[in-house]
Scaffold this motif. Structure first.
Motif, PDB file in Angstrom:
ATOM      1  N   ASP A   1     -56.516 -11.834 -30.458  1.00 14.44           N
ATOM      2  CA  ASP A   1     -55.345 -11.997 -29.159  1.00 14.44           C
ATOM      3  C   ASP A   1     -54.349 -10.996 -28.859  1.00 14.44           C
ATOM      4  O   ASP A   1     -54.942  -9.792 -29.014  1.00 14.44           O
ATOM      5  N   VAL A   2     -53.276 -11.153 -27.955  1.00 11.55           N
ATOM      6  CA  VAL A   2     -52.606 -10.043 -27.221  1.00 11.55           C
ATOM      7  C   VAL A   2     -51.955  -9.350 -28.906  1.00 11.55           C
ATOM      8  O   VAL A   2     -51.268  -8.064 -28.232  1.00 11.55           O
ATOM      9  N   LYS A   3     -51.464  -9.680 -30.119  1.00 10.63           N
ATOM     10  CA  LYS A   3     -50.674  -9.126 -31.159  1.00 10.63           C
ATOM     11  C   LYS A   3     -51.989  -8.171 -31.791  1.00 10.63           C
ATOM     12  O   LYS A   3     -51.547  -8.416 -32.702  1.00 10.63           O
ATOM     13  N   GLY A   4     -53.278  -8.281 -31.674  1.00 12.97           N
ATOM     14  CA  GLY A   4     -54.283  -7.714 -32.060  1.00 12.97           C
ATOM     15  C   GLY A   4     -54.343  -8.487 -33.127  1.00 12.97           C
ATOM     16  O   GLY A   4     -55.779  -8.094 -33.857  1.00 12.97           O
ATOM     17  N   THR A   5     -54.977  -9.711 -33.338  1.00 17.27           N
ATOM     18  CA  THR A   5     -54.915 -10.146 -34.508  1.00 17.27           C
ATOM     19  C   THR A   5     -56.527 -10.260 -33.846  1.00 17.27           C
ATOM     20  O   THR A   5     -56.516 -11.052 -33.116  1.00 17.27           O
ATOM     21  N   ALA A   6     -57.797 -10.421 -34.949  1.00 19.56           N
ATOM     22  CA  ALA A   6     -59.199 -10.564 -35.167  1.00 19.56           C
ATOM     23  C   ALA A   6     -59.795 -11.896 -36.373  1.00 19.56           C
ATOM     24  O   ALA A   6     -59.662 -11.357 -37.003  1.00 19.56           O
TER      25      ALA A   6
ATOM     26  N   TYR B   1     -50.793 -15.783 -22.992  1.00 17.21           N
ATOM     27  CA  TYR B   1     -50.442 -16.983 -23.138  1.00 17.21           C
ATOM     28  C   TYR B   1     -50.630 -17.903 -21.541  1.00 17.21           C
ATOM     29  O   TYR B   1     -50.380 -16.969 -19.873  1.00 17.21           O
ATOM     30  N   ASP B   2     -51.030 -19.662 -21.433  1.00 19.03           N
ATOM     31  CA  ASP B   2     -50.826 -20.039 -19.985  1.00 19.03           C
ATOM     32  C   ASP B   2     -50.683 -21.333 -20.500  1.00 19.03           C
ATOM     33  O   ASP B   2     -50.961 -21.534 -21.156  1.00 19.03           O
ATOM     34  N   PRO B   3     -49.083 -21.058 -19.900  1.00 21.04           N
ATOM     35  CA  PRO B   3     -48.475 -22.901 -20.308  1.00 21.04           C
ATOM     36  C   PRO B   3     -49.515 -23.672 -19.296  1.00 21.04           C
ATOM     37  O   PRO B   3     -49.207 -24.988 -19.855  1.00 21.04           O
ATOM     38  N   ASN B   4     -50.410 -23.826 -18.754  1.00 24.05           N
ATOM     39  CA  ASN B   4     -51.068 -24.358 -18.303  1.00 24.05           C
ATOM     40  C   ASN B   4     -51.855 -24.950 -18.899  1.00 24.05           C
ATOM     41  O   ASN B   4     -52.963 -25.863 -18.395  1.00 24.05           O
ATOM     42  N   ARG B   5     -52.573 -24.029 -19.996  1.00 24.60           N
ATOM     43  CA  ARG B   5     -53.759 -24.364 -21.243  1.00 24.60           C
ATOM     44  C   ARG B   5     -54.804 -24.017 -20.174  1.00 24.60           C
ATOM     45  O   ARG B   5     -56.107 -24.472 -20.798  1.00 24.60           O
ATOM     46  N   ASP B   6     -55.088 -23.352 -19.911  1.00 26.37           N
ATOM     47  CA  ASP B   6     -56.491 -23.098 -18.649  1.00 26.37           C
ATOM     48  C   ASP B   6     -56.699 -21.481 -19.115  1.00 26.37           C
ATOM     49  O   ASP B   6     -58.044 -21.036 -18.578  1.00 26.37           O
ATOM     50  N   GLY B   7     -55.975 -21.219 -20.482  1.00 27.44           N
ATOM     51  CA  GLY B   7     -56.910 -19.307 -20.088  1.00 27.44           C
ATOM     52  C   GLY B   7     -57.935 -19.325 -21.241  1.00 27.44           C
ATOM     53  O   GLY B   7     -58.440 -21.191 -21.421  1.00 27.44           O
ATOM     54  N   ILE B   8     -57.825 -18.387 -21.700  1.00 30.93           N
ATOM     55  CA  ILE B   8     -59.434 -18.330 -22.557  1.00 30.93           C
ATOM     56  C   ILE B   8     -59.232 -18.712 -23.549  1.00 30.93           C
ATOM     57  O   ILE B   8     -58.246 -17.879 -24.653  1.00 30.93           O
ATOM     58  N   SER B   9     -59.815 -19.764 -24.372  1.00 33.41           N
ATOM     59  CA  SER B   9     -59.044 -20.517 -25.013  1.00 33.41           C
ATOM     60  C   SER B   9     -60.143 -20.889 -26.836  1.00 33.41           C
ATOM     61  O   SER B   9     -61.665 -20.753 -26.375  1.00 33.41           O
ATOM     62  N   TRP B  10     -59.889 -20.957 -27.818  1.00 34.00           N
ATOM     63  CA  TRP B  10     -60.564 -20.839 -29.047  1.00 34.00           C
ATOM     64  C   TRP B  10     -59.821 -22.128 -29.443  1.00 34.00           C
ATOM     65  O   TRP B  10     -58.342 -21.431 -30.392  1.00 34.00           O
ATOM     66  N   GLY B  11     -60.269 -23.335 -29.770  1.00 38.08           N
ATOM     67  CA  GLY B  11     -58.794 -24.533 -30.334  1.00 38.08           C
ATOM     68  C   GLY B  11     -59.013 -23.923 -31.854  1.00 38.08           C
ATOM     69  O   GLY B  11     -56.593 -24.586 -31.709  1.00 38.08           O
ATOM     70  N   SER B  12     -58.876 -23.684 -32.439  1.00 36.23           N
ATOM     71  CA  SER B  12     -58.457 -23.587 -33.592  1.00 36.23           C
ATOM     72  C   SER B  12     -58.306 -22.304 -34.362  1.00 36.23           C
ATOM     73  O   SER B  12     -58.553 -22.462 -35.486  1.00 36.23           O
ATOM     74  N   TRP B  13     -58.064 -21.444 -33.110  1.00 43.04           N
ATOM     75  CA  TRP B  13     -57.490 -20.284 -33.337  1.00 43.04           C
ATOM     76  C   TRP B  13     -56.695 -20.332 -34.119  1.00 43.04           C
ATOM     77  O   TRP B  13     -56.062 -19.055 -35.359  1.00 43.04           O
ATOM     78  N   SER B  14     -55.758 -20.987 -33.568  1.00 39.21           N
ATOM     79  CA  SER B  14     -54.284 -20.851 -34.408  1.00 39.21           C
ATOM     80  C   SER B  14     -54.212 -22.140 -35.279  1.00 39.21           C
ATOM     81  O   SER B  14     -53.395 -22.366 -36.816  1.00 39.21           O
ATOM     82  N   GLY B  15     -54.813 -23.240 -35.350  1.00 41.98           N
ATOM     83  CA  GLY B  15     -55.086 -24.203 -36.781  1.00 41.98           C
ATOM     84  C   GLY B  15     -54.188 -25.385 -35.926  1.00 41.98           C
ATOM     85  O   GLY B  15     -54.481 -26.582 -36.722  1.00 41.98           O
ATOM     86  N   ASP B  16     -53.891 -25.511 -34.962  1.00 41.91           N
ATOM     87  CA  ASP B  16     -53.010 -26.510 -34.337  1.00 41.91           C
ATOM     88  C   ASP B  16     -53.431 -27.044 -33.644  1.00 41.91           C
ATOM     89  O   ASP B  16     -52.589 -27.417 -32.520  1.00 41.91           O
ATOM     90  N   TRP B  17     -54.615 -26.047 -33.041  1.00 42.94           N
ATOM     91  CA  TRP B  17     -54.701 -26.385 -31.459  1.00 42.94           C
ATOM     92  C   TRP B  17     -53.928 -26.249 -29.878  1.00 42.94           C
ATOM     93  O   TRP B  17     -54.039 -27.357 -29.219  1.00 42.94           O
TER      94      TRP B  17
ATOM     95  N   LEU C   1     -57.099 -15.797 -25.426  1.00 41.15           N
ATOM     96  CA  LEU C   1     -57.461 -14.855 -25.965  1.00 41.15           C
ATOM     97  C   LEU C   1     -58.112 -13.424 -25.663  1.00 41.15           C
ATOM     98  O   LEU C   1     -57.665 -13.616 -23.911  1.00 41.15           O
ATOM     99  N   THR C   2     -57.215 -11.997 -25.646  1.00 39.32           N
ATOM    100  CA  THR C   2     -57.623 -11.027 -24.710  1.00 39.32           C
ATOM    101  C   THR C   2     -58.480 -10.651 -24.744  1.00 39.32           C
ATOM    102  O   THR C   2     -58.907  -9.518 -24.531  1.00 39.32           O
ATOM    103  N   PHE C   3     -59.141 -10.860 -25.849  1.00 37.45           N
ATOM    104  CA  PHE C   3     -60.586 -10.078 -25.468  1.00 37.45           C
ATOM    105  C   PHE C   3     -61.980 -10.967 -26.959  1.00 37.45           C
ATOM    106  O   PHE C   3     -61.278 -11.848 -27.711  1.00 37.45           O
ATOM    107  N   THR C   4     -62.475 -11.491 -26.157  1.00 36.77           N
ATOM    108  CA  THR C   4     -63.665 -11.824 -26.620  1.00 36.77           C
ATOM    109  C   THR C   4     -65.391 -11.408 -26.502  1.00 36.77           C
ATOM    110  O   THR C   4     -64.967 -10.284 -25.121  1.00 36.77           O
TER     111      THR C   4
END
Length: 349
Positions: free
Chosen positions: A228-233, A315-331, A337-340
């Motif tokens: 993600d943008v914070k560098g968490t891998a 971040y995308d408030p419209n929820r149309d960005g690069i997504s992995w729903g379980s990333w944060s645990g709360d979907w 995400l900024t790297f895949t």
């Protein structure tokens, strides 16, 4: 005259006219009842003792013959006993040999059981070593090695040889998709996703046809790196990744067992066909690819989408960005995400 008569009678008796032929009664008949060729009571008194003597001789002879038969039978019985004893010894010898063979077979079976247990132990040790090796090979790749630093050519099916990107630290993993920035647009038509597009050293997608041919040739593993943008891998790994042919619209056939730190956001896409903005194969009332601006294995619509629109801010408030729903645990689908990086390799199974 008396002596001559005895000789004559004895002569006839020797010719077989004794006992039964003379029909001398052994009852109390009067001697006068007996007569033979004119023999009178005198003849009877003289001959009768001789006949009786001859009968006794005949009985003794019969007894002797009977005794001889008994003796012969006793000899035969003794011979049969000897033969029986010999047969019994042979049977005992065979039984002993069979017992020895049984003991030998039993010993060999015990040896086989011991060898089998030893083999099972060795196999367990090998499996343990393989698991250790697998864990070593499939551990999280260091952040310094996130970007593939090797390129080589490979050939699959009837397609022309093509270049693939790989990690020099683990060259069996080839890259099939990568997002590092927004310089390459992933909102593309079916033909582009079929053949592949982008920069093999940067943002790119290998192509659905290549994915199908690679994964149908033998079982493959899938390894997905996310940041993600914070560098968490984090990562997600699957042990049986397979994509169907174009006849089945490159359906995501299987992914296998999940492991990793990012959670499983791909399992709900198994069985879904690939959808692009110009070919809608999802189950939603609208075209998910057109709505999310990128091709993916959509259903109605997604739990993950690594080919969606890129957002530098993560971040995308419209929820149309690069997504992995379980990333944060709360979907939380506002996280973009900024790297895949998706990689596959032949399975170690």
């Amino acid at each position: 005259m008396r002596e001559l008569l005895k000789v004559i009678i004895f002569h006839y008796l020797l010719q077989g006219l004794a006992g039964d032929q003379l029909n001398i009664p052994h009852t109390n008949h009067l001697d006068e009842d007996f007569s033979k060729d004119g023999c009178l009571s005198y003849c009877l008194s003289e001959v009768k003792p001789i006949v009786i003597g001859l009968n006794q001789l005949k009985e003794r002879d019969a007894i002797n013959k009977l005794n001889e038969k008994i003796h012969n039978l006793e000899n035969e019985l003794e011979m049969y006993k000897l033969q029986l004893t010999h047969k019994e010894n042979q049977v005992k010898a065979r039984d002993s040999l069979l017992n020895e063979k049984d003991e030998s077979i039993k010993a060999k079976n015990e040896l086989l059981v011991a060898k089998d247990e030893q083999f099972q132990d060795y196999r367990a040790q090998i499996e343990e070593k393989n698991l250790e090796l697998l864990k070593y090979k499939l551990q999280d790749i260091p952040h310094s090695s996130l970007y593939a630093d090797g390129i080589h050519r490979m050939k699959v099916g009837n397609l022309p040889a093509f270049q693939v990107s790989y990690l020099s630290s683990s060259p069996d993993w080839i890259v099939i998709q990568r997002r590092i920035d927004g310089s390459v647009d992933f909102d593309r038509d079916w033909l582009d996703y079929k053949n592949g597009f982008g920069d093999i050293e940067g943002n790119f997608f290998i192509g659905l046809e290549k994915l199908h041919l690679l994964t149908q040739s033998r079982p493959h593993e899938l390894y997905i790196q996310l940041r993600d943008v914070k560098g968490t891998a984090k990562y997600a790994r699957y042990d049986d990744f397979h994509v169907s042919s174009e006849n089945d619209n490159y359906k995501l056939n299987s992914i296998g067992k999940f492991s990793g730190t990012a959670g499983d956001s791909l399992v709900d896409h198994v069985g879904d066909m690939f959808t692009t903005r110009d070919q809608d194969h999802d189950t939603a009332r609208f075209n998910c690819a057109k709505n999310k601006r990128g091709g993916w294995w959509y259903h109605d619509c997604l739990h993950s989408n690594l080919n969606a629109e890129y957002h530098d801010e993560g971040y995308d408030p419209n929820r149309d960005g690069i997504s992995w729903g379980s990333w944060s645990g709360d979907w939380n689908y506002t996280i973009s995400l900024t790297f895949t990086q998706m990689m596959i390799r032949p399975s170690l199974k």
